[in-house]
Design a protein around this motif. Structure first.
Motif, PDB file in Angstrom:
ATOM      1  N   LEU A 194       0.983  -1.195   0.007  1.00 52.50           N
ATOM      2  CA  LEU A 194      -0.067  -0.051   0.127  1.00 52.50           C
ATOM      3  C   LEU A 194       0.908   1.342   0.094  1.00 52.50           C
ATOM      4  CD1 LEU A 194      -2.566  -1.156   2.626  1.00 52.50           C
ATOM      5  CD2 LEU A 194      -2.828  -1.317   0.070  1.00 52.50           C
ATOM      6  N   ASP A 195       0.887   1.812  -0.936  1.00 52.60           N
ATOM      7  CA  ASP A 195       1.848   3.032  -1.299  1.00 52.60           C
ATOM      8  C   ASP A 195       1.191   4.400  -1.268  1.00 52.60           C
ATOM      9  OD1 ASP A 195       4.220   4.486  -2.030  1.00 52.60           O
ATOM     10  OD2 ASP A 195       4.297   3.531  -3.905  1.00 52.60           O
ATOM     11  N   HIS A 196       0.942   4.993  -0.230  1.00 48.02           N
ATOM     12  CA  HIS A 196       0.515   6.353   0.149  1.00 48.02           C
ATOM     13  C   HIS A 196      -1.098   6.235  -0.556  1.00 48.02           C
ATOM     14  CE1 HIS A 196       4.766   7.289   0.199  1.00 48.02           C
ATOM     15  NE2 HIS A 196       4.508   8.175   1.114  1.00 48.02           N
TER      16      HIS A 196
ATOM     17  N   GLU B 212      -9.643  -1.090  -6.879  1.00 48.30           N
ATOM     18  CA  GLU B 212      -8.580  -2.169  -7.384  1.00 48.30           C
ATOM     19  C   GLU B 212      -7.546  -1.453  -6.710  1.00 48.30           C
ATOM     20  OE1 GLU B 212      -7.276  -3.627 -11.683  1.00 48.30           O
ATOM     21  OE2 GLU B 212      -7.071  -1.437 -11.367  1.00 48.30           O
ATOM     22  N   LEU B 213      -6.553  -2.627  -6.259  1.00 47.87           N
ATOM     23  CA  LEU B 213      -5.294  -2.374  -5.870  1.00 47.87           C
ATOM     24  C   LEU B 213      -4.260  -2.970  -6.918  1.00 47.87           C
ATOM     25  CD1 LEU B 213      -3.310  -1.691  -3.438  1.00 47.87           C
ATOM     26  CD2 LEU B 213      -3.834  -4.094  -2.597  1.00 47.87           C
ATOM     27  N   ASP B 214      -3.541  -1.982  -7.435  1.00 48.04           N
ATOM     28  CA  ASP B 214      -2.766  -2.258  -8.286  1.00 48.04           C
ATOM     29  C   ASP B 214      -1.320  -1.529  -8.293  1.00 48.04           C
ATOM     30  OD1 ASP B 214      -1.398  -3.164 -10.884  1.00 48.04           O
ATOM     31  OD2 ASP B 214      -2.608  -1.464 -11.907  1.00 48.04           O
ATOM     32  N   ARG B 215      -0.150  -2.235  -8.080  1.00 47.24           N
ATOM     33  CA  ARG B 215       0.955  -1.738  -7.982  1.00 47.24           C
ATOM     34  C   ARG B 215       1.224  -0.728  -6.740  1.00 47.24           C
ATOM     35  NH1 ARG B 215       1.336   0.253 -14.066  1.00 47.24           N
ATOM     36  NH2 ARG B 215      -0.791  -0.046 -13.660  1.00 47.24           N
ATOM     37  N   GLY B 216       0.509  -1.042  -5.844  1.00 47.06           N
ATOM     38  CA  GLY B 216       0.401  -0.435  -4.369  1.00 47.06           C
ATOM     39  C   GLY B 216      -0.561   0.838  -4.203  1.00 47.06           C
ATOM     40  N   THR B 217      -1.177   1.058  -5.514  1.00 42.57           N
ATOM     41  CA  THR B 217      -2.287   2.023  -5.524  1.00 42.57           C
ATOM     42  C   THR B 217      -3.523   1.579  -5.562  1.00 42.57           C
ATOM     43  OG1 THR B 217      -2.205   2.377  -7.952  1.00 42.57           O
ATOM     44  CG2 THR B 217      -0.569   3.732  -6.570  1.00 42.57           C
ATOM     45  N   LEU B 218      -4.537   2.313  -4.861  1.00 40.73           N
ATOM     46  CA  LEU B 218      -5.957   2.212  -5.061  1.00 40.73           C
ATOM     47  C   LEU B 218      -6.675   2.939  -5.854  1.00 40.73           C
ATOM     48  CD1 LEU B 218      -6.868   1.695  -1.368  1.00 40.73           C
ATOM     49  CD2 LEU B 218      -6.741   0.063  -3.141  1.00 40.73           C
TER      50      LEU B 218
END
Length: 634
Positions: free
Chosen positions: A19-21, A221-227
């Protein structure tokens, strides 16, 4: 009213940001589906919401008064606990509060009056004086056998008990992690109805596209740490996602073209260095950093089936085949012919006999009566839902290749590491023991092993459990282009509809009936008497036992209703049609992209109206069924 919020929240696993910010806000009454590839971090996000994991940075806020309940993807243990006790366990904290209060009362200690008063207020706030009534209400609502032991129940009924333990808490937010795993179709549909009737917020993970399509009011959608948030159901999500990916690809192409131009400029030599703009140099440096930080979209699995010599035109033929289990008929007088190229789906309750029929069709089990004629040149590849073909102590490489460095796929040698990368296993991960893998990864190992074998008869027993949606869709494409014969057992309705050409349905009392098409085609064609909508999980509890045959001597049992009841029965179809029409309008309204941006009071009122209309339609249908049964003398 907001239930939870993420503000620039981060969670990492090692050097990888799951989870990226990220930012997220979930409102009361929403049913939000969380989608993404296996390993993207979906379960981690649910753990943060449930309080089981703390974020590395950022803010997680929740309403101070919120009650959160979970339905884990793990089934409750099949032990000696009563179902009633399992449901009561959902109120463990309140049970402990009441026990402390009653213990203090027994002490008759005047100095404990302040503590008694605090406990009393807390118990009143949490409705702790009515524990037994709350448990009884949930047991009745879910038709749970309170006095039975969990060891006596099938997986579907244990899942139902776990749902009871969650609902008894009267939660404001319900968390569901793959709730349909290992459930049969009718139990899945029953679960859908329960979630639709639940008036709190729902945040759920599921690979069942039909369930997501029906339940979700919004998809994140959670994709490459972003929502990324997508209003509407799964069908709308697919359209919006495709447009988003096209826009991302266009933007990246433009960025890369400009970066290449700037790189050529900076390398022009002495003349360029004399006249170069320092601001332009700084901009190039920033572009290099941005390109380096760009997180490429995780690749989807890539795989193809190993071709085999064509089988004979006839694959298998059954004539008047019967089979029973512990004195109960599970297959009765089945006559069937499967030809080369057929794609046949098997559907029915858990325990109905689908795996038994597969064994008969493959020649592994001799039926009690009837004849089985096998075709010629059959090469079988079998996907086992119990994963019995995998050795948990051995690595992925050893399980797939048997220790060889390369394997032959369609006449070409491929290094085993390269082959496994098609199934999303890095070289390091490929050396991991199977016992350390997730459920989705185990299924990918099975697919890698399966598709490395030449086969003209492919047998898949529940291949969709734990697979992410993108891998499911790729598997569908491969099966549609497969030239051999397919036998498929699945509870995934969308998967069946997209893949099979005919369906074998287990309809109770040993009746196995063949229908053209997939699951939706079966719904349209099946006799009304096979429907068990009034209690969808009943068939699982019966484990394939015969329901009472409604058609038996029906014409001899017809009763004449009273004038008043007959008029009521005649009026009900029109009333149900009107109720369905209003319900469809309310569902369309509440699924609109801007619905939850409106005034909170208006949103709550419309959601309440939707729930009331669902209840009204259900009441009308139950009354119609009741009057029809009275007329039929059932």
């Amino acid at each position: 009213m907001s239930l939870i919020k993420f503000d620039e929240l981060c969670v990492s696993f090692g050097t990888r940001a799951l989870l990226d910010h990220v930012n997220l806000q979930l409102e009361a009454g929403e049913r939000v589906a969380l989608v993404g590839l296996n390993g993207a971090g979906k379960s981690t996000l649910l753990k943060v919401v449930a309080g089981h994991q703390h974020p590395d940075s950022g803010v997680f806020w929740k309403d101070p008064a919120i009650r959160i309940a979970e339905l884990s993807q793990m089934l409750p243990a099949a032990d000696e606990r009563r179902v009633r006790d399992v449901v009561m366990a959902g109120l463990a904290e309140v049970v402990e509060l009441r026990a402390r209060y009653e213990a203090l009362v027994q002490q008759h200690d005047p100095s404990s009056m302040d503590q008694l008063e605090r406990l009393q207020h807390e118990l009143e706030a949490r409705d702790g004086w009515h524990l037994e009534q709350r448990v009884e209400t949930v047991l009745a609502r879910l038709s749970l056998p309170g006095e039975k032991c969990m060891a006596e129940l099938s997986g579907g009924w244990r899942r139902r008990a776990a749902l009871g333990a969650a609902l008894v808490q009267n939660p404001d937010l319900l968390l569901l992690d793959e709730p349909t795993n290992h459930l049969d179709i009718e139990t899945i549909e029953w679960l859908e109805e329960q979630i639709l009737a639940f008036r709190g917020g729902v945040l759920f993970i599921s690979h069942d596209r039909a369930l997501v399509d029906r339940l979700a009011t919004r998809i994140i959608e959670l994709d490459r740490g972003t929502l990324t948030s997508f209003p509407g159901n799964y069908s709308r999500y697919l359209e919006q996602k495709e447009a988003l990916l096209q826009e991302e690809a266009r933007h990246n192409a433009e960025f890369d073209k400009k970066l290449a131009q700037e790189e050529r400029w900076i390398r022009q030599g002495i003349k360029a260095r004399r006249t170069r703009n320092e601001g332009r140099v700084r901009a190039l440096k920033k572009m290099r950093e941005e390109r380096s930080d760009r997180r490429e979209r995780q690749g989807a699995a890539r795989f193809n089936l190993e071709d085999a010599v064509k089988s004979g035109k006839l694959v298998v033929e059954l004539e008047n085949v019967s089979q029973s289990y512990e004195g109960i008929a599970i297959i009765r007088d089945l006559t069937l012919a499967i030809q080369r190229g057929d794609r046949v789906g098997l559907i029915g309750p858990n325990g109905a006999g689908k795996s038994t029929l597969l064994k008969i069709l493959l020649g592994e089990l001799q039926p009690e009566s009837g004849t089985v004629r096998m075709g010629t040149k059959l090469e079988v590849a079998y996907f086992d839902q119990l994963r019995g073909q995998l050795d948990p102590e051995r690595s992925i490489i050893d399980n797939v290749s048997g220790g060889r460095e390369s394997i032959e796929i369609n006449g070409q040698n491929r290094h085993i590491i390269s082959y496994l990368q098609d199934f999303l296993f890095s070289p390091e991960r490929a050396r991991t023991p199977v016992k350390a893998l997730s459920g989705g990864e185990c299924n990918r190992v099975l697919l890698a092993r399966l598709f490395s074998q030449p086969a003209n008869l492919l047998v898949l027993d529940e291949p969709t459990n734990d697979l992410d949606i993108e891998t499911l869709e790729l598997l569908e494409e491969i099966l549609l282009s497969y030239q051999g014969t397919l036998l498929l057992v699945s509870h995934d309705r969308r998967f069946l509809d997209n893949v099979v050409t005919s369906t074998l349905a287990f309809e109770g009392d040993g009746r196995v009936v063949e229908y053209v098409g997939g699951y939706q085609d079966w719904l349209r064609q099946r006799p009304k008497a096979t429907s068990s909508k009034s209690n969808p999980a009943k068939s699982e509890a019966d484990a394939g036992q015969a329901p009472a045959a409604a058609s038996q001597s029906k014409t001899n049992n017809v009763r004449k209703l009273s004038y008043k009841l007959q008029r009521e029965l005649d009026a009900l179809p029109a009333m149900m049609e009107e109720a369905e029409s209003l319900l469809a309008r309310l569902q369309e309204e509440t699924s609109a992209p801007d619905f939850y941006s409106q005034d909170h009071a208006h949103v709550s009122a419309r959601l309440a109206a939707l729930h009331d209309q669902e209840q009204k339609l259900e009441t009308l249908m139950e009354r119609w069924v009741e009057l029809e049964e009275m007329q039929a003398g059932s």
